[in-house]
Design an enzyme around this catalytic site. Structure first.
Site, PDB file in Angstrom:
ATOM      1  N   GLY A  14      48.478  29.458  41.264  1.00  0.00           N
ATOM      2  CA  GLY A  14      48.054  29.948  42.565  1.00  0.00           C
ATOM      3  C   GLY A  14      49.145  30.465  43.474  1.00  0.00           C
ATOM      4  N   LYS A  37      58.075  40.818  44.915  1.00  0.00           N
ATOM      5  CA  LYS A  37      57.941  40.263  43.563  1.00  0.00           C
ATOM      6  C   LYS A  37      59.110  40.788  42.744  1.00  0.00           C
ATOM      7  CE  LYS A  37      55.547  38.106  40.282  1.00  0.00           C
ATOM      8  NZ  LYS A  37      55.071  36.700  40.350  1.00  0.00           N
ATOM      9  N   ASP A  50      51.184  41.279  41.283  1.00  0.00           N
ATOM     10  CA  ASP A  50      51.001  40.182  42.231  1.00  0.00           C
ATOM     11  C   ASP A  50      51.305  40.597  43.667  1.00  0.00           C
ATOM     12  OD1 ASP A  50      50.326  38.579  40.081  1.00  0.00           O
ATOM     13  OD2 ASP A  50      52.296  37.633  39.941  1.00  0.00           O
ATOM     14  N   GLU A 110      58.117  36.009  45.968  1.00  0.00           N
ATOM     15  CA  GLU A 110      57.287  35.251  45.029  1.00  0.00           C
ATOM     16  C   GLU A 110      57.914  35.239  43.639  1.00  0.00           C
ATOM     17  OE1 GLU A 110      53.084  35.310  42.637  1.00  0.00           O
ATOM     18  OE2 GLU A 110      53.266  36.600  44.387  1.00  0.00           O
ATOM     19  N   GLY A 111      58.174  34.060  43.135  1.00  0.00           N
ATOM     20  CA  GLY A 111      58.789  33.916  41.827  1.00  0.00           C
ATOM     21  C   GLY A 111      57.838  34.178  40.681  1.00  0.00           C
ATOM     22  N   ALA A 112      58.376  33.999  39.468  1.00  0.00           N
ATOM     23  CA  ALA A 112      57.594  34.138  38.244  1.00  0.00           C
ATOM     24  C   ALA A 112      57.647  32.791  37.522  1.00  0.00           C
ATOM     25  CB  ALA A 112      58.170  35.235  37.357  1.00  0.00           C
ATOM     26  N   GLY A 113      56.510  32.113  37.443  1.00  0.00           N
ATOM     27  CA  GLY A 113      56.519  30.786  36.837  1.00  0.00           C
ATOM     28  C   GLY A 113      57.211  29.787  37.747  1.00  0.00           C
ATOM     29  N   PRO A 201      41.450  26.495  48.517  1.00  0.00           N
ATOM     30  CA  PRO A 201      40.290  26.198  47.668  1.00  0.00           C
ATOM     31  C   PRO A 201      40.243  27.100  46.442  1.00  0.00           C
ATOM     32  CG  PRO A 201      39.607  27.384  49.640  1.00  0.00           C
ATOM     33  CD  PRO A 201      41.057  27.058  49.827  1.00  0.00           C
ATOM     34  N   GLU A 202      39.790  26.542  45.331  1.00  0.00           N
ATOM     35  CA  GLU A 202      39.672  27.362  44.128  1.00  0.00           C
ATOM     36  C   GLU A 202      38.729  28.533  44.387  1.00  0.00           C
ATOM     37  OE1 GLU A 202      38.096  25.069  40.916  1.00  0.00           O
ATOM     38  OE2 GLU A 202      36.217  24.617  41.937  1.00  0.00           O
TER      39      GLU A 202
END
Length: 238
Positions: A14, A37, A50, A110-113, A201-202
């Protein structure tokens, strides 16, 4: 705060939706936001990545920027190497973030993993970029069983590098949380040695952008521009 790094304790938990929510909350305050990103993997050249998705959900005043894209859904260094492409290193990430910070009120990287996924063949990671930027790191964690260990390991890696953990956000809170998820709400701050700053929330990413923006401030604590009350949520859900 001008630059914040968003890292997960793993992949597919997420990060992009959390990044979008933080961007939307900042935009609602009238701030301009760039979502950076550094390395997008596993998408074709014409597919939205992303950063574009975060900007789409967050709306006006938010710009998505992607430094590099590698074809296979692998760690950035691995995907770049297999494709015969030049990887993107921490120095390039930091330089791009600094340039964006001169134009925008807030830059979200925002990172990757996870935090220590390799970006280049020198072993550079997102943590190295955060150190070059002297930026706090927001940790995105899953809700369920196993998240305490992953969060504690990420927090330990941050401390070892003298990096600030801004807090933890649960990236996808289930509609029907099990016992582990409910207990983890109270235990995550101890594992991270940092506050719980939100719960997404999902399915939030499937909302229409206008609905996402209106709801984002209800998912995030005041430190991230929202009105979410951690103590009340933990009491009600736990």
């Amino acid at each position: 705060m001008t630059v914040m790094v968003v890292s997960g304790t793993g992949t597919e938990i997420g990060k992009t939706i959390v990044t979008a929510a933080v961007a939307a909350a900042a935009a609602a305050q009238g701030r301009t936001v760039a979502v950076l990103k550094p390395a997008q993997t596993g998408l074709a050249p014409d597919e939205p990545g992303d950063a574009a998705e975060a900007a789409r959900l967050a709306g006006d005043g938010v710009t998505g920027v992607e430094l590099a894209r590698f074809p296979e859904p692998l760690a950035p260094e691995t995907s770049a190497r297999r494709a015969g492409m030049t990887p993107v290193g921490p120095e390039e990430v930091a330089e791009a973030a600094r340039k964006l910070a001169a134009e925008y009120d807030l830059v979200l990287v925002e990172g990757a993993g996870g935090l220590l996924v390799r970006f280049d063949d020198k072993g550079g990671t997102l943590a190295d970029a955060a150190r070059l930027l002297d930026a706090p790191v927001l940790v995105v964690a899953p809700a369920g069983l196993g998240t305490l260990n992953m969060t504690a390991l990420t927090a330990e890696a941050l401390r070892a590098r003298q990096l600030e953990c801004a807090g933890v956000v649960v990236g996808s809170w289930p509609a029907e949380p099990d016992l582990a998820a409910r207990c983890n709400l109270a235990d995550l701050p101890a594992s991270a040695d940092a506050p719980l700053l939100g719960v997404i929330p999902e399915g939030a990413g499937a909302l229409a952008p206008a609905d996402f923006r209106a709801s984002a401030v209800t998912w995030l604590a005041p430190a991230l521009g929202g009105g979410w009350d951690a103590e009340r949520f933990v009491r009600d859900e736990g």
